[in-house]
Design a protein around this motif. Sequence first.
Motif, short mmCIF file in Angstrom:
data_model
loop_
_atom_site.label_atom_id
_atom_site.label_comp_id
_atom_site.label_asym_id
_atom_site.label_seq_id
_atom_site.Cartn_x
_atom_site.Cartn_y
_atom_site.Cartn_z
N GLY A 1 0.92 -1.03 -0.21
CA GLY A 1 0.01 -0.13 -0.05
C GLY A 1 0.88 1.37 0.00
N MET A 2 2.04 1.20 0.58
CA MET A 2 3.07 2.16 0.37
C MET A 2 3.98 2.51 -0.77
N VAL A 3 4.43 1.10 -1.30
CA VAL A 3 5.48 0.89 -1.96
C VAL A 3 4.85 1.64 -3.43
N LEU A 4 4.12 0.68 -4.02
CA LEU A 4 3.39 0.84 -5.41
C LEU A 4 2.98 1.98 -5.79
N PRO A 5 2.22 2.86 -5.13
CA PRO A 5 1.80 4.31 -5.34
C PRO A 5 3.12 5.26 -5.19
N THR A 6 4.04 4.94 -4.31
CA THR A 6 5.14 5.82 -4.35
C THR A 6 5.83 5.49 -5.90
N VAL A 7 6.15 4.37 -6.32
CA VAL A 7 6.73 4.09 -7.32
C VAL A 7 6.08 4.71 -8.64
N ILE A 8 4.79 4.49 -8.96
CA ILE A 8 4.09 4.93 -9.94
C ILE A 8 3.90 6.52 -9.95
N PHE B 1 6.07 8.46 -8.62
CA PHE B 1 7.64 9.04 -8.84
C PHE B 1 7.84 8.90 -10.69
N PHE B 2 7.56 7.92 -11.19
CA PHE B 2 8.14 7.48 -12.66
C PHE B 2 7.05 8.08 -13.57
N ALA B 3 5.68 8.00 -13.18
CA ALA B 3 4.55 8.36 -14.00
C ALA B 3 4.25 10.02 -13.83
N PHE B 4 4.13 10.51 -12.70
CA PHE B 4 3.84 11.78 -12.56
C PHE B 4 5.02 12.64 -12.08
N GLY B 5 6.10 12.34 -11.70
CA GLY B 5 7.34 13.15 -11.21
C GLY B 5 7.24 13.67 -9.81
N ASP B 6 6.33 12.94 -9.10
CA ASP B 6 6.39 13.10 -7.42
C ASP B 6 7.80 13.14 -7.06
N ARG B 7 8.05 14.09 -6.20
CA ARG B 7 9.56 13.97 -5.48
C ARG B 7 9.43 13.43 -4.27
N VAL C 1 -10.17 10.26 -0.70
CA VAL C 1 -10.08 10.87 -2.00
C VAL C 1 -10.06 12.37 -1.97
N TYR C 2 -10.71 12.89 -0.94
CA TYR C 2 -10.71 14.37 -0.49
C TYR C 2 -9.08 15.00 -0.35
N ILE C 3 -8.50 14.15 0.37
CA ILE C 3 -7.24 14.62 0.78
C ILE C 3 -6.27 14.34 -0.30
N LEU C 4 -6.49 13.33 -1.07
CA LEU C 4 -5.48 13.11 -2.14
C LEU C 4 -4.78 14.19 -2.85
N PRO C 5 -5.47 15.10 -3.45
CA PRO C 5 -4.94 16.38 -4.10
C PRO C 5 -4.11 17.17 -3.17
N LEU C 6 -4.27 17.31 -1.98
CA LEU C 6 -3.54 18.26 -0.71
C LEU C 6 -2.45 17.86 -0.47
N ILE C 7 -1.90 16.67 -0.78
CA ILE C 7 -0.67 15.99 -0.09
C ILE C 7 -0.08 15.15 -1.00
N ASN C 8 1.12 15.29 -0.96
CA ASN C 8 2.03 14.04 -1.63
C ASN C 8 1.47 12.83 -1.20
N ALA C 9 1.06 11.83 -2.38
CA ALA C 9 0.67 10.24 -2.38
C ALA C 9 1.43 9.63 -1.26
N THR C 10 2.80 9.75 -1.56
CA THR C 10 3.80 8.91 -0.39
C THR C 10 3.44 9.15 0.86
N LEU C 11 3.58 10.30 1.35
CA LEU C 11 3.19 10.84 2.52
C LEU C 11 1.98 10.53 2.99
N LEU C 12 0.86 10.51 2.40
CA LEU C 12 -0.35 10.30 2.81
C LEU C 12 -0.45 8.69 3.14
N TYR C 13 -0.16 7.70 2.05
CA TYR C 13 -0.31 6.47 2.18
C TYR C 13 0.48 5.78 3.31
#
Length: 301
Positions: free
Chosen positions: A102-109, A111-117, A235-247
């Motif tokens: 639940g933490m690794v896969l969204p972080t990897v995607i 980073f590579f697909a959307f450029g999250d740092r 889903v309300y919070i998702l746009p407000l914070i980095n997905a890696t931190l949130l999950y």
Amino acid sequence: MSAFLIAFLILLSTFQSLLCRKYSDHYPGEEQMSSPVFSVISGLIVALVSFAFAGFSFSPAPITVLLGIGNAVALFMYNTCMIKASQSGPYSVLMTFMLTGGMVLPTVISFFAFGDRISVVQIISIIVIFVCIYITCYKKGEAKGSLGFYLACLGLFVFNGSYTTLLNVQDKLTGEADKKEMVIITYFGCMAISVIYLLITKGGRFIRSMRQTKRSLFYLLSCAVVISLAVNLLVYILPLINATLLYTFDHAGVLLLSVLISHFFFRERLTRLNWVGCAVMCLALICMSVFTVDFMQAHFA
């Protein structure tokens, strides 16, 4: 504000876990049927509540429909793997695979697909959290699992990670417009898959499998309402914070709070190793929140 919302999400998710556990304990039918039966009722309730939150409107984009169907499959398979893993191996390993996915896969995607740092300190913190998940859940004398157990754990890694990833991908691609539609499709789809599964496996005994006691029905309905609130808040919070931190905060926070509640309210014993895992995980979460990319660039560039 974001910190408060995440804290509330962790609280809701913890109550969801506890209510689901109580439902499983009181479900009157066959143990392996508790999850698909739960998915039928809870899926319908979550879909209806989300439809109400959406103002009784439903007009998803085609990509949202596709992602929602994929997420429904992931949610159903996650529930199936959870049943198998919980019946055949150690809880510490199960939780490690589930939460890590639940933490690794969204972080990897992301980073590579959307450029999250993500900073180096945050990466190290996540690795430390993985180790802490295991030692926090570890109980001396746990039996080793079978090959089927580890395959189920691998499924938990993949499908829990897929669920969180697809929610994040939908948010990135369609944004605010389709958040509620994504939840509706996911949970209504999971309900439909569960109905088909029960009809195939139980046939004429489908109605009998759906029967509940007063107590199991109370826990089932309570948990469904909490899931409705939790997933719509997510889903309300998702746009407000980095997905890696949130999950990371959500998964690790739920584990920590669940362990503490089990110890203080249900008298489950914790070893020194378990306490060390809890303490180090808290420190790692603090590092996750403080040592962001912007912080590192501002102070160490």
